[in-house]
Write a protein that holds these residues in place. Structure first.
Motif, PDB file in Angstrom:
ATOM      1  N   ALA A 149       0.915  -1.067  -0.089  1.00 15.80           N
ATOM      2  CA  ALA A 149       0.154   0.022  -0.051  1.00 15.80           C
ATOM      3  C   ALA A 149       0.914   1.286   0.071  1.00 15.80           C
ATOM      4  CB  ALA A 149      -0.730   0.152   1.138  1.00 15.80           C
ATOM      5  N   GLU A 150       0.427   2.167  -0.761  1.00 14.20           N
ATOM      6  CA  GLU A 150       1.112   3.706  -0.698  1.00 14.20           C
ATOM      7  C   GLU A 150       0.269   4.367   0.472  1.00 14.20           C
ATOM      8  OE1 GLU A 150       2.698   3.684  -4.938  1.00 14.20           O
ATOM      9  OE2 GLU A 150       0.917   4.840  -4.746  1.00 14.20           O
ATOM     10  N   GLY A 151       1.102   5.295   1.002  1.00 16.93           N
ATOM     11  CA  GLY A 151       0.496   6.190   1.905  1.00 16.93           C
ATOM     12  C   GLY A 151       1.162   7.581   2.207  1.00 16.93           C
ATOM     13  N   TYR A 152       0.299   8.379   2.607  1.00 20.39           N
ATOM     14  CA  TYR A 152       0.774   9.773   2.912  1.00 20.39           C
ATOM     15  C   TYR A 152       0.593  10.169   4.538  1.00 20.39           C
ATOM     16  CZ  TYR A 152       0.814  14.872   2.318  1.00 20.39           C
ATOM     17  OH  TYR A 152       0.932  16.234   2.203  1.00 20.39           O
ATOM     18  N   ALA A 153       1.836  10.696   5.092  1.00 21.03           N
ATOM     19  CA  ALA A 153       1.569  10.889   6.531  1.00 21.03           C
ATOM     20  C   ALA A 153       2.250  12.525   6.715  1.00 21.03           C
ATOM     21  CB  ALA A 153       2.165   9.939   7.407  1.00 21.03           C
ATOM     22  N   LYS A 154       1.722  12.995   7.733  1.00 14.99           N
ATOM     23  CA  LYS A 154       2.105  14.440   8.087  1.00 14.99           C
ATOM     24  C   LYS A 154       2.684  14.424   9.495  1.00 14.99           C
ATOM     25  CE  LYS A 154      -1.640  15.614   5.300  1.00 14.99           C
ATOM     26  NZ  LYS A 154      -2.902  16.279   5.263  1.00 14.99           N
ATOM     27  N   ILE A 155       3.729  15.136   9.897  1.00 22.03           N
ATOM     28  CA  ILE A 155       4.063  15.175  11.280  1.00 22.03           C
ATOM     29  C   ILE A 155       4.079  16.805  11.514  1.00 22.03           C
ATOM     30  CG2 ILE A 155       5.802  14.872  13.027  1.00 22.03           C
ATOM     31  CD1 ILE A 155       6.728  12.357  11.384  1.00 22.03           C
ATOM     32  N   TYR A 156       3.006  17.201  12.483  1.00 22.71           N
ATOM     33  CA  TYR A 156       3.180  18.692  12.680  1.00 22.71           C
ATOM     34  C   TYR A 156       4.128  18.967  13.670  1.00 22.71           C
ATOM     35  CZ  TYR A 156      -0.943  18.983   9.579  1.00 22.71           C
ATOM     36  OH  TYR A 156      -1.634  19.184   8.750  1.00 22.71           O
ATOM     37  N   ASN A 157       4.342  20.396  13.739  1.00 25.42           N
ATOM     38  CA  ASN A 157       5.397  20.644  14.775  1.00 25.42           C
ATOM     39  C   ASN A 157       4.591  20.688  16.434  1.00 25.42           C
ATOM     40  OD1 ASN A 157       7.245  21.150  12.698  1.00 25.42           O
ATOM     41  ND2 ASN A 157       7.037  23.535  12.616  1.00 25.42           N
ATOM     42  N   ASP A 158       3.251  21.077  16.216  1.00 27.03           N
ATOM     43  CA  ASP A 158       2.638  21.012  17.558  1.00 27.03           C
ATOM     44  C   ASP A 158       1.160  20.839  17.461  1.00 27.03           C
ATOM     45  OD1 ASP A 158       1.282  23.224  16.815  1.00 27.03           O
ATOM     46  OD2 ASP A 158       3.058  24.573  17.496  1.00 27.03           O
ATOM     47  N   GLU A 159       0.457  20.279  18.165  1.00 33.53           N
ATOM     48  CA  GLU A 159      -0.873  19.947  18.160  1.00 33.53           C
ATOM     49  C   GLU A 159      -2.009  20.982  17.805  1.00 33.53           C
ATOM     50  OE1 GLU A 159      -2.332  17.242  21.438  1.00 33.53           O
ATOM     51  OE2 GLU A 159      -0.385  17.289  22.060  1.00 33.53           O
ATOM     52  N   LYS A 160      -1.637  22.081  18.143  1.00 27.84           N
ATOM     53  CA  LYS A 160      -2.357  23.297  17.904  1.00 27.84           C
ATOM     54  C   LYS A 160      -2.320  23.546  16.269  1.00 27.84           C
ATOM     55  CE  LYS A 160      -2.938  28.288  18.558  1.00 27.84           C
ATOM     56  NZ  LYS A 160      -2.442  29.518  19.092  1.00 27.84           N
ATOM     57  N   ALA A 161      -1.144  23.423  15.740  1.00 25.59           N
ATOM     58  CA  ALA A 161      -1.071  23.595  14.144  1.00 25.59           C
ATOM     59  C   ALA A 161      -1.951  22.587  13.563  1.00 25.59           C
ATOM     60  CB  ALA A 161       0.308  23.615  13.742  1.00 25.59           C
ATOM     61  N   MET A 162      -1.841  21.184  14.059  1.00 23.28           N
ATOM     62  CA  MET A 162      -2.665  20.164  13.456  1.00 23.28           C
ATOM     63  C   MET A 162      -3.951  20.385  13.743  1.00 23.28           C
ATOM     64  SD  MET A 162      -2.312  15.961  14.497  1.00 23.28           S
ATOM     65  CE  MET A 162      -3.226  16.267  16.286  1.00 23.28           C
ATOM     66  N   ALA A 163      -4.497  20.702  14.833  1.00 23.91           N
ATOM     67  CA  ALA A 163      -6.001  20.867  15.195  1.00 23.91           C
ATOM     68  C   ALA A 163      -6.453  22.077  13.968  1.00 23.91           C
ATOM     69  CB  ALA A 163      -5.943  21.272  16.517  1.00 23.91           C
ATOM     70  N   THR A 164      -5.514  23.045  13.814  1.00 22.89           N
ATOM     71  CA  THR A 164      -5.996  24.091  12.993  1.00 22.89           C
ATOM     72  C   THR A 164      -6.214  23.814  11.458  1.00 22.89           C
ATOM     73  OG1 THR A 164      -4.987  25.603  14.402  1.00 22.89           O
ATOM     74  CG2 THR A 164      -5.659  26.596  12.265  1.00 22.89           C
ATOM     75  N   ILE A 165      -5.401  22.894  11.052  1.00 23.26           N
ATOM     76  CA  ILE A 165      -5.015  22.563   9.318  1.00 23.26           C
ATOM     77  C   ILE A 165      -5.892  21.287   9.082  1.00 23.26           C
ATOM     78  CG2 ILE A 165      -3.533  21.878   7.784  1.00 23.26           C
ATOM     79  CD1 ILE A 165      -1.489  23.773   9.266  1.00 23.26           C
ATOM     80  N   GLU A 166      -5.812  20.376   9.972  1.00 26.57           N
ATOM     81  CA  GLU A 166      -6.502  18.912   9.544  1.00 26.57           C
ATOM     82  C   GLU A 166      -8.015  18.817   9.727  1.00 26.57           C
ATOM     83  OE1 GLU A 166      -5.247  16.444   8.057  1.00 26.57           O
ATOM     84  OE2 GLU A 166      -3.361  17.314   7.876  1.00 26.57           O
ATOM     85  N   THR A 167      -8.486  18.264   8.814  1.00 28.38           N
ATOM     86  CA  THR A 167     -10.180  18.025   9.025  1.00 28.38           C
ATOM     87  C   THR A 167     -10.579  17.098  10.083  1.00 28.38           C
ATOM     88  OG1 THR A 167     -10.289  16.267   7.533  1.00 28.38           O
ATOM     89  CG2 THR A 167     -10.232  18.391   6.498  1.00 28.38           C
TER      90      THR A 167
END
Length: 102
Positions: A64-82
């Motif tokens: 399987a092919e995948g795509y992952a993201k590692i954010y600098n902090d949880e606040k940025a992740m909560a703002t950007i991700e759906t």
């Protein structure tokens, strides 16, 4: 389950690293949570800020092919991700803790 990193690039505008990878496996396609925990171990990342966005099986192969993201902090992740992406990446321990709090 083996994970091979195809690309790993930094995206400073979105405060994250973007990782493309392939997963090879022997049985059924692994779940996003299993892949997430394996990526945490391989990349030495914090599981709270790692999100597996897509995991698509390659037709006719045990890969399987995948795509992952590692954010600098949880606040940025909560703002950007759906909300749906965050929900499918929730670890069961966290879900059990939420149930216990309620």
């Amino acid at each position: 389950m083996d994970i091979s990193i195809i690309s790993d690039k930094n995206n400073p505008l979105l405060y994250r690293r973007e990782i493309k990878f392939t997963v090879s496996f022997d049985a059924a396609t692994p779940s996003i949570k299993d892949v997430k925990m394996k990526l945490v171990a391989v990349l030495n990342a914090d599981k709270k800020v790692l999100v597996v966005d897509t995991l698509d099986q390659i037709f006719g192969k045990l890969e399987a092919e995948g795509y992952a993201k590692i954010y600098n902090d949880e606040k940025a992740m909560a703002t950007i991700e759906t909300k749906s992406v965050l929900e499918k990446n929730k670890i069961e321990e966290e879900a059990e803790a939420e149930v216990a709090e309620e």
